[in-house]
Design a protein around this motif. Structure first.
Motif, PDB file in Angstrom:
ATOM      1  N   LEU A  70       0.865  -1.181   0.000  1.00  0.00           N
ATOM      2  CA  LEU A  70       0.000   0.000   0.000  1.00  0.00           C
ATOM      3  C   LEU A  70       0.899   1.227   0.000  1.00  0.00           C
ATOM      4  O   LEU A  70       1.606   1.493   0.982  1.00  0.00           O
ATOM      5  CB  LEU A  70      -0.901   0.007   1.231  1.00  0.00           C
ATOM      6  N   THR A  92      -1.971   3.661  -3.696  1.00  0.00           N
ATOM      7  CA  THR A  92      -1.764   2.675  -4.755  1.00  0.00           C
ATOM      8  C   THR A  92      -1.634   1.302  -4.115  1.00  0.00           C
ATOM      9  O   THR A  92      -0.850   1.112  -3.170  1.00  0.00           O
ATOM     10  CB  THR A  92      -0.491   2.982  -5.566  1.00  0.00           C
ATOM     11  N   LEU A  93      -2.421   0.357  -4.608  1.00  0.00           N
ATOM     12  CA  LEU A  93      -2.373  -1.019  -4.118  1.00  0.00           C
ATOM     13  C   LEU A  93      -1.685  -1.893  -5.155  1.00  0.00           C
ATOM     14  O   LEU A  93      -2.077  -1.906  -6.324  1.00  0.00           O
ATOM     15  CB  LEU A  93      -3.788  -1.541  -3.863  1.00  0.00           C
ATOM     16  N   GLU A 108      -1.860  -3.554 -10.156  1.00  0.00           N
ATOM     17  CA  GLU A 108      -1.659  -2.278  -9.484  1.00  0.00           C
ATOM     18  C   GLU A 108      -2.886  -1.425  -9.732  1.00  0.00           C
ATOM     19  O   GLU A 108      -3.333  -1.283 -10.868  1.00  0.00           O
ATOM     20  CB  GLU A 108      -0.400  -1.572  -9.995  1.00  0.00           C
ATOM     21  N   GLY A 120      -6.428   4.372  -5.720  1.00  0.00           N
ATOM     22  CA  GLY A 120      -7.635   4.842  -5.074  1.00  0.00           C
ATOM     23  C   GLY A 120      -7.305   6.036  -4.212  1.00  0.00           C
ATOM     24  O   GLY A 120      -6.231   6.637  -4.309  1.00  0.00           O
ATOM     25  N   LEU A 157      -9.998  -0.598  -4.073  1.00  0.00           N
ATOM     26  CA  LEU A 157      -8.791  -1.294  -3.610  1.00  0.00           C
ATOM     27  C   LEU A 157      -9.173  -2.444  -2.688  1.00  0.00           C
ATOM     28  O   LEU A 157      -8.615  -3.544  -2.773  1.00  0.00           O
ATOM     29  CB  LEU A 157      -7.862  -0.327  -2.883  1.00  0.00           C
ATOM     30  N   LYS A 200     -10.606  -5.252  -4.790  1.00  0.00           N
ATOM     31  CA  LYS A 200      -9.557  -5.951  -5.544  1.00  0.00           C
ATOM     32  C   LYS A 200      -8.757  -6.870  -4.614  1.00  0.00           C
ATOM     33  O   LYS A 200      -8.377  -7.983  -4.998  1.00  0.00           O
ATOM     34  CB  LYS A 200      -8.642  -4.939  -6.232  1.00  0.00           C
ATOM     35  N   TRP A 201      -8.509  -6.403  -3.406  1.00  0.00           N
ATOM     36  CA  TRP A 201      -7.839  -7.238  -2.397  1.00  0.00           C
ATOM     37  C   TRP A 201      -8.635  -8.527  -2.178  1.00  0.00           C
ATOM     38  O   TRP A 201      -8.095  -9.636  -2.231  1.00  0.00           O
ATOM     39  CB  TRP A 201      -7.715  -6.426  -1.108  1.00  0.00           C
TER      40      TRP A 201
END
Length: 789
Positions: free
Chosen positions: A7, A21-22, A34, A37, A104, A107-108
């Motif tokens: 993160l 950014t993740l 990548e 958010g 994010l 998406k995780w």
């Protein structure tokens, strides 16, 4: 393989929010995904944190802060601390469920399984963000095999140095311990198996400095009072009179890292500043307490962590399990599970486990612990039998994979672009004289305008019947050896004199254009005035072979026309002109071998390209094709305009016995410009007639001047070349400096040498495989560097 989640927080504050950014990927590889958010402004979150922190610091537990700040009076505010902690936790999780951060989070959840072993890295320069209760994030709590760590956004990969200690070497510093019990820490350390522990009890600064310089340590441990002076620095209290920051130990700590220091454990208070300083010194892993830590909690965490870690539990998971076991003490020590934290200097470096510490194998330098601290010569693992096998397997595998990838055309586009770049560079380095056997008569925009001004009918072509007749008449008087007309005339002449001249000028070569299977056009027919019995000798096709990117790199000498083609010419315009010129010079021996499309003129052979030639993979190699060896000259040949000839502004003797090429160079209309390796932009493209001139010059120079054609290496030689590059990359990695930047510079230098060698091959008219060889060199180096040789 475990998962790595990063993160990254951009610039921002709690007043305006943060960009985030993740990144999600597999350990040891580039991120698979990548996504960006945003976390919205949350000034109240800072307020809730300060409320909790204030209540927590008033608990009065025997914190391992500096001795003058130890509170000995316990004010009963446990309930307030727990209440403010719950408020902070609730608002923190609400913030992380914001709409702008939800992509994010989703998406995780989409990419990670609850059973995955996950390292979560928090990268930010904002120290307050690091102090928030990330361990209490509801998303993180779903993943039982995950743990979070902090890291600076700026990092540099450093090589892990493994030494030959037979036991795990620990330097344990017991500093100023007024008001706290450090004996528990010492007892815990002494019970760890397979360790060699050196205790420094309230040492002097020079004593600590000497120990760091003179020995190679695996783990550095500190117990005692400490304090974060700012969020960027901190200090430890060595004894009742001496304290120092990590910056004041930077040279000794750098030496310790260079000798193999892997882990620093600061079982002391408020260690965020210490951790950030140590991270800058490239200590791989650091465990610290991000708030003041009660004495009991410090020793219990150490016991739980070392028990897990020494029994083989992965480093991150060992920290999590030890931290969570502290929950049993939260009735007396609220929020103690929030305190332990990991700081990792390089987030992409996979942490070592205890077994790896016990089984270190020397890979770069063996450290001798004599009085002079000498470093022995690099160990020559290449001569170790087992490593020889591994080395051979890696080199062979890299070479095989690259050759297969090349056969499937995966490098073709890159190889062609690199080939173009080297040809362009060659044109700057090497200068050739113009080919004085060729003279071009060009029709430019002024010539077109002049014809239209005088009322000439161009009928879609570049020269009227009248002007063409006058031009051919004048050229006949100038006595050239052969004339090439690079202008389509698939219509009858309306000028009787021109008709007669086209029929009777036997040294005039005209053009037509072939058709291709699947094309709607049947091509372009030749001039109808050419007698049928002369077609074979007086007609050449104008077709160019253009690669997929539109660039002309190949020279088509001859081909078999399609049955439906209006063009029946077997030879290119350039080859027909060369044939006529050779006849003029008395050279008549020409043979073509249909079996392999080999062309032989006099004693010189034109060896054609195959489907797999150089960077070309699985191309259509039908007909007689060779690489076009562009003449390195700004001015290929003498050039005159149509108007200059028609107005007699030329020297007639300059045409005698020459090859005359007539073509269009106008850019306003009737454009005939094509991209070449020497330039693909509109301003640098070459006209069709100039390309024919280059092709003609190539044939003449090869036969008459021994100027080589561009050739590709034999397949076996290309394989040897790629294999050799892979071998060089492996040997350099094993035998030369192992520091990351030194190795990068070494490999880049080696790649530059490969480029120079390949460019030297090109100067000798050979196209060597540059791209796969550079990939082989760097790829083998990367793989061998990643494996613990």
């Amino acid at each position: 393989m475990g998962k790595l989640v990063v993160l990254k927080f951009g610039d921002g504050s709690f007043d305006v929010g943060f960009t985030v950014t993740l990144q999600i990927g597999t350990e040891g590889r580039l991120p698979d995904i990548e996504i960006m958010g945003r976390l919205p402004a949350a000034p109240q979150l800072l307020m809730y944190y300060n409320h909790w922190r204030s209540n927590y610091r008033r608990l009065g537990s025997a914190f391992r802060l500096s001795a003058d700040k130890v509170q000995v009076t316990n004010v009963s505010i446990t309930a307030d601390c727990q209440t403010t902690a719950q408020i902070l936790r609730t608002n923190f999780n609400s913030w992380l469920q914001s709409d702008s951060f939800r992509p994010l989070r989703e998406k995780w959840l989409e990419r990670l399984d609850s059973t995955d072993n996950i390292r979560v890295i928090l990268q930010t320069e904002n120290s307050t963000l690091l102090r928030l209760p990330w361990h209490a994030w509801d998303l993180l709590e779903r993943y039982t095999s995950s743990e979070i760590a902090v890291s600076s956004p700026n990092y540099e990969r450093s090589d892990i140095i493994h030494h030959t200690n037979s036991r795990v070497k620990i330097l344990a510093i017991v500093g100023d311990s007024r008001g706290i019990d450090t004996k528990a820490d010492r007892n815990i350390l002494e019970r760890i198996p397979d360790t060699d522990i050196t205790f420094l009890v309230e040492p002097r600064r020079q004593e600590l400095n000497d120990q760091l310089w003179d020995n190679n340590w695996d783990i550095l441990f500190f117990a005692g009072h400490s304090l974060t002076q700012s969020d960027e620095s901190g200090k430890i209290y060595l004894n009742q009179t001496d304290s120092l920051s990590m910056t004041e130990l930077r040279y000794a700590l750098k030496k310790a890292v260079a000798r193999g220091l892997q882990l620093a454990i600061f079982n002391s208070c408020d260690g965020l500043g210490l951790a950030r300083e140590l991270s800058c010194l490239q200590i791989p892993e650091i465990i610290f307490m991000r708030e003041p830590v009660p004495d009991k909690i410090a020793s219990e965490f150490l016991k739980y962590f070392l028990s897990e870690f020494a029994n083989g539990t992965e480093f991150y998971l060992a920290v999590r399990l030890a931290r969570e076991r502290l929950q049993g003490l939260e009735d007396k020590f609220p929020n103690c599970t929030w305190l332990p934290m990991i700081c990792q200097s390089n987030p992409i470096q996979i942490p070592l486990n205890w077994r790896q510490l016990l089984n270190n194998i020397t890979t770069s330098t063996e450290i001798s612990n004599n009085n002079n601290n000498k470093i022995s010569a690099p160990s020559n693992n290449l001569y170790n039998y087992r490593n020889k096998i591994y080395f051979t397997i890696i080199v062979s595998l890299v070479t095989s994979v690259l050759i297969l990838m090349r056969l499937f055309g995966l490098f073709e586009n890159t190889e062609l672009k690199t080939f173009d770049q080297m040809l362009w560079l060659r044109s700057l380095v090497v200068k050739e004289q113009p080919d004085n056997r060729i003279i071009m008569v060009t029709i430019d925009d002024n010539d077109l305008a002049e014809q239209r001004r005088k009322g000439e009918s161009l009928k879609g072509t570049s020269i009227s019947d009248k002007y063409l007749n006058i031009l051919l008449e004048k050229l006949e008087q100038y006595q050239p050896s052969v004339i090439g007309l690079d202008i389509y005339r698939d219509f009858k002449s309306e000028d009787p004199e021109l008709t007669k001249r086209l029929q009777q000028t036997t040294n005039l070569i005209t053009i037509c254009k072939g058709s291709y299977i699947g094309a709607n056009s049947k091509g372009i027919a030749p001039p109808p005035e050419i007698p049928s019995q002369d077609i074979r000798d007086r007609l050449g096709f104008s077709d160019f072979i253009r690669d997929e990117d539109g660039i002309i790199r190949r020279h088509l000498l001859f081909m078999k026309q399609e049955p439906n083609s209006l063009c029946t010419a077997e030879y290119s315009l350039s080859l027909q002109l060369a044939f006529e010129y050779f006849k003029f010079k008395g050279i008549k021996e020409v043979t073509i071998n249909p079996a392999d499309n080999t062309l032989k003129i006099d004693k010189v052979t034109f060896q054609p390209l195959t489907r797999y030639s150089g960077g070309y993979q699985n191309i259509d190699a039908s007909g007689g094709q060779v690489l076009l060896n562009w003449r390195a000259s700004d001015k290929l040949s003498e050039k005159v305009s149509l108007t200059e000839i028609l107005t007699s502004q030329v020297n007639p003797n300059s045409f005698k016995d020459k090859i005359v090429l007539i073509g269009v160079v106008a850019k306003g209309d009737l454009q005939d410009y094509l991209p070449t390796p020497l330039g693909s932009d509109p301003d640098t493209q070459k006209s069709g007639v100039l390309i024919h001139a280059h092709m003609l010059s190539q044939i003449l120079s090869h036969v008459l001047d021994n100027r080589s054609l561009l050739q590709t290496l034999a397949p076996i030689h290309e394989i040897i070349w790629i294999l050799s590059s892979s071998l060089v990359g492996g040997v350099l990695t094993l035998r030369l400096p192992k520091q990351r930047m030194q190795l990068i510079i070494t490999i880049m230098t080696a790649a530059g040498i490969v480029y120079i060698v390949c460019f030297g091959f090109l100067l000798s008219s050979y196209w060597a495989p540059l791209v796969p060889s550079v990939i082989a060199l760097s790829g083998t180096a990367l793989i061998i560097k990643s494996i613990r040789f």
